[in-house]
Design an enzyme around this catalytic site. Structure first.
Site, PDB file in Angstrom:
ATOM      1  N   PRO A 193       2.595 -15.728  27.052  1.00 24.50           N
ATOM      2  CA  PRO A 193       2.503 -16.242  25.682  1.00 24.50           C
ATOM      3  C   PRO A 193       3.846 -16.783  25.175  1.00 24.50           C
ATOM      4  CG  PRO A 193       1.429 -14.098  25.844  1.00 24.50           C
ATOM      5  CD  PRO A 193       2.119 -14.331  27.147  1.00 24.50           C
ATOM      6  N   THR A 194       4.930 -16.142  25.574  1.00 22.63           N
ATOM      7  CA  THR A 194       6.259 -16.613  25.153  1.00 22.63           C
ATOM      8  C   THR A 194       6.593 -17.953  25.824  1.00 22.63           C
ATOM      9  OG1 THR A 194       7.068 -14.432  24.629  1.00 22.63           O
ATOM     10  CG2 THR A 194       8.730 -16.049  25.240  1.00 22.63           C
ATOM     11  N   CYS A 392       8.479   1.071 -13.254  1.00 24.58           N
ATOM     12  CA  CYS A 392       7.795   0.005 -13.988  1.00 24.58           C
ATOM     13  C   CYS A 392       6.415   0.468 -14.465  1.00 24.58           C
ATOM     14  CB  CYS A 392       7.738  -1.263 -13.146  1.00 24.58           C
ATOM     15  SG  CYS A 392       7.569  -2.732 -14.178  1.00 24.58           S
ATOM     16  N   GLN A 396       5.331   3.105 -17.475  1.00 27.32           N
ATOM     17  CA  GLN A 396       4.327   2.867 -18.526  1.00 27.32           C
ATOM     18  C   GLN A 396       3.251   3.963 -18.488  1.00 27.32           C
ATOM     19  OE1 GLN A 396       3.091  -1.223 -17.851  1.00 27.32           O
ATOM     20  NE2 GLN A 396       5.074  -2.042 -18.466  1.00 27.32           N
ATOM     21  N   HIS A 523      12.972  -2.149 -11.847  1.00 25.14           N
ATOM     22  CA  HIS A 523      12.725  -1.733 -10.457  1.00 25.14           C
ATOM     23  C   HIS A 523      14.050  -1.387  -9.782  1.00 25.14           C
ATOM     24  CE1 HIS A 523       8.460  -2.883 -10.091  1.00 25.14           C
ATOM     25  NE2 HIS A 523       8.758  -3.810 -10.987  1.00 25.14           N
ATOM     26  N   GLU A 525      14.590   0.080  -7.171  1.00 28.05           N
ATOM     27  CA  GLU A 525      14.531  -0.006  -5.695  1.00 28.05           C
ATOM     28  C   GLU A 525      15.159  -1.286  -5.145  1.00 28.05           C
ATOM     29  OE1 GLU A 525      11.931  -0.043  -7.754  1.00 28.05           O
ATOM     30  OE2 GLU A 525      10.286  -1.323  -7.079  1.00 28.05           O
TER      31      GLU A 525
HETATM   32  N1  GLN Z   1       1.764  -4.400 -15.034  1.00 29.33           N
HETATM   33  C1  GLN Z   1       2.910  -3.959 -15.744  1.00 29.33           C
HETATM   34  C2  GLN Z   1       3.553  -5.069 -16.543  1.00 29.33           C
HETATM   35  O1  GLN Z   1       3.328  -6.213 -16.297  1.00 29.33           O
HETATM   36  C3  GLN Z   1       3.923  -3.337 -14.802  1.00 29.33           C
HETATM   37  C4  GLN Z   1       4.503  -4.311 -13.828  1.00 29.33           C
HETATM   38  C5  GLN Z   1       5.158  -3.660 -12.655  1.00 29.33           C
HETATM   39  O2  GLN Z   1       4.922  -2.505 -12.363  1.00 29.33           O
HETATM   40  N2  GLN Z   1       5.978  -4.412 -11.950  1.00 29.33           N
HETATM   41  O3  GLN Z   1       4.315  -4.798 -17.456  1.00 29.33           O
END
Ligand code: GLN
Length: 548
Positions: A193-194, A392, A396, A523, A525
């Site tokens: 394949p390569t 995020c 919430q 975020h 991360e």
């Molecule tokens: N859905 C949520 C918002 O739009 C959180 C978004 C997310 O977790 N990145 O605020």
């Protein structure tokens, strides 16, 4: 251009998903370690203008850059391996390239001539590569072309690369990362394949200078020779890259074979001796993947796991990596489990299983599926003092759960899930209302780096050791300002706010109430780096470890 930048195009052969991005990032790292300034570009051959409109189970995580671009997870790999910040110009898709060509045409920038797919699309690709190079001032620019050779989709990008090579033969190089399967019934590694993949690349007018053989095991001498002969690549430029248990070993494995010497020779640069200090720091870091004695058990409760009959952890790649870096720094072996939030809705008995984990993460998310399950998880973690980290949507959820169960607002919700709720504690941001009304979803969230001011002595400010931070965002909704006072009076602490004080960036419970119950509207991360773990992830993992 003042500097003669070298371009290394990385293309895929046979199948995708064999770690082309990680391989390319590792090549970048070993060159960086030889004193070269390395930057990277990722090309995704789909029509989407960015990765932001795609479901993570389709395409893996959406990685957000500091400037707010919603990109492919490989951009995260480059930022992490190379410890650099990339920008919008380092990422392109077919959609993005066509969009700018069409815009230029509409603005008469082609001065009345006929604008054609060839050469105008490849020329725009080249233009973007040049701008990114100038901006980064790189000695070496790694350009990863997504997908595999032979697809219709990436032909125009290969054409751009070919044009660059013919203009600057001494500065443009090609590395193919190809897959060598070992079919179980045959029990022998197959190179055919390569061979086809290289021929296909040849038919685009491109000859790979080096071939990296991804396979279960090491490529033996016989196969190396065969590939060399048939694919027209010098024998010592056929490099074996067997599967590894930790991707951070890959640069180390490459250097065992002195690959950086070979690469420097290939691209014609004299490089410095290896940076011993940086290399030993990487070695030390990479070792942690194998020798952490004690385990830290972390559950990620999400919903973007399943694709057909398979489980996909790619949707939360940066979260996983961020946990790893902090766990490694504490000399722990992270064991991450995937829990589907929907399961907690169907079977509330499952909540008890959470006791088996040292901590729980609820990462980012969208829409209503699985939300009630997440809320149950948050409640359980709060009441049972299990360290909880909400990213995020996970933040919430914390606010909704607190409003429901502590403030007693039983129907509290986010407008995203139930616009008819009487208590919309998470509401659409003012600036987003127009976007939603016009169905303008692409690239329109509150995206990228924004400042947050931290409350002194809070969990967050102690973890950061700072008064203000800049973190990356991706959201449309926010804590409804009308509920802030009530939530605070009920004990929830908003320990991070936008500079004007209007937007809640971090929510937490004081340490006297809970070992770690914290959520971020941003975020974190995306900012965790191998040798520089993220302070909030480290504080969370520390709390998880302390729980034992
Ligand atoms: N859905 C949520 C918002 O739009 C959180 C978004 C997310 O977790 N990145 O605020």
């Amino acid at each position: 251009m003042a500097k003669e930048t070298k371009y290394i195009f990385v293309v895929g052969g046979v199948i995708s998903g064999v770690g082309k991005g990680i391989t390319a990032s590792s090549l970048g790292l070993i060159l960086k370690n030889r004193g070269l300034k390395v930057s990277a570009i990722k090309i995704d051959p789909y029509i989407n203008v960015d990765a932001g409109t795609m479901n993570p189970t389709e395409h893996g995580e959406v990685f957000v850059l500091n400037d707010g671009d919603e990109t492919d997870q490989d951009m995260g790999n480059y930022e992490r391996f190379l410890d650099i910040d990339l920008t919008r110009i380092n990422y392109m898709t077919t959609g993005r390239v066509y969009q700018s060509v069409i815009n230029k045409e509409r603005n008469l920038e082609y001065k009345g001539r006929c604008v054609e797919v060839v050469p105008d699309i490849p020329l725009e690709v080249i233009n973007r590569i040049k701008i990114a190079t100038e901006k980064s001032d790189a000695d070496v620019m790694i350009v990863e072309i997504g997908g595999t050779v032979g697809e219709y989709q990436n032909i125009l990008f290969l054409e751009a690369a070919r044009m660059m090579k013919i203009k600057n033969p001494k500065d443009v190089f090609f590395i193919m990362v190809s897959y060598m399967p070992t079919p179980s019934k045959i029990g022998e590694m197959k190179t055919k394949p390569t061979q086809y993949a290289v021929r296909t690349l040849n038919s685009s007018g491109i000859q790979p200078d080096m071939l990296i053989a991804r396979a279960d095991t090491v490529l033996d001498q016989k196969r190396k020779e065969k590939i060399s002969l048939i694919c027209n690549i010098p024998h010592d430029r056929v490099i074996s890259a067997p599967d590894v248990s930790s991707v951070y070993d890959i640069p180390l494995n490459f250097e065992e074979e002195k690959l950086s010497d070979q690469l420097c020779e290939l691209i014609g640069v004299t490089c410095k001796p290896e940076d011993k200090k940086a290399w030993s720091a990487w070695k030390k870091f990479a070792k942690h993947a194998h020798n952490g004695k004690e385990v830290v058990n972390i559950a990620i409760v999400g919903k973007y796991f399943e694709t057909g009959d398979y489980m996909l952890s790619d949707s939360y790649l940066s979260v996983i990596e961020a946990i790893k870096y902090s766990a490694y720094a504490l000399d722990r072996k992270p064991v991450i489990s995937w829990l589907n939030s929907v399961d907690f809705e169907k079977n509330p008995q499952k909540l008890k299983d959470l006791k088996n984990y040292d901590g729980v993460v609820v990462p980012g998310g969208f829409g209503s599926r699985g939300v009630e399950g997440k809320l149950k998880v948050v409640e359980y973690a709060r009441k049972n003092k299990i360290p909880y980290f909400g990213l995020c949507y996970g933040m919430q959820m914390m606010v909704i759960e607190y409003a429901r169960n502590v403030l007693g607002l039983k129907d509290a919700n986010t407008k995203e899930v139930n616009p008819n709720s009487k208590n919309i504690v998470i509401d659409v941001m003012e600036s987003q209302k127009e976007n939603l009304k016009n169905n303008s979803y692409g690239g329109s969230m509150r995206l990228g780096g924004y400042k947050a001011m931290l409350t002194p002595k809070s969990l967050a400010s102690m973890a950061y050791g700072k008064k203000e931070v800049v973190e990356r965002h991706r959201h449309r909704y926010e804590v409804n300002p009308n509920y802030i006072k009530d939530l605070e009076e009920a004990g929830l602490v908003f320990s991070g706010r936008s500079p004007d004080g209007s937007l809640m960036e971090i929510a937490e419970l004081p340490k006297s109430e809970h070992p770690f119950f914290l959520g971020t509207q941003f975020h974190p991360e995306f900012l965790a780096r191998p040798l520089n773990p993220h302070p909030l992830f480290s504080a969370f993992v520390k709390a998880c470890v302390g729980k034992k």
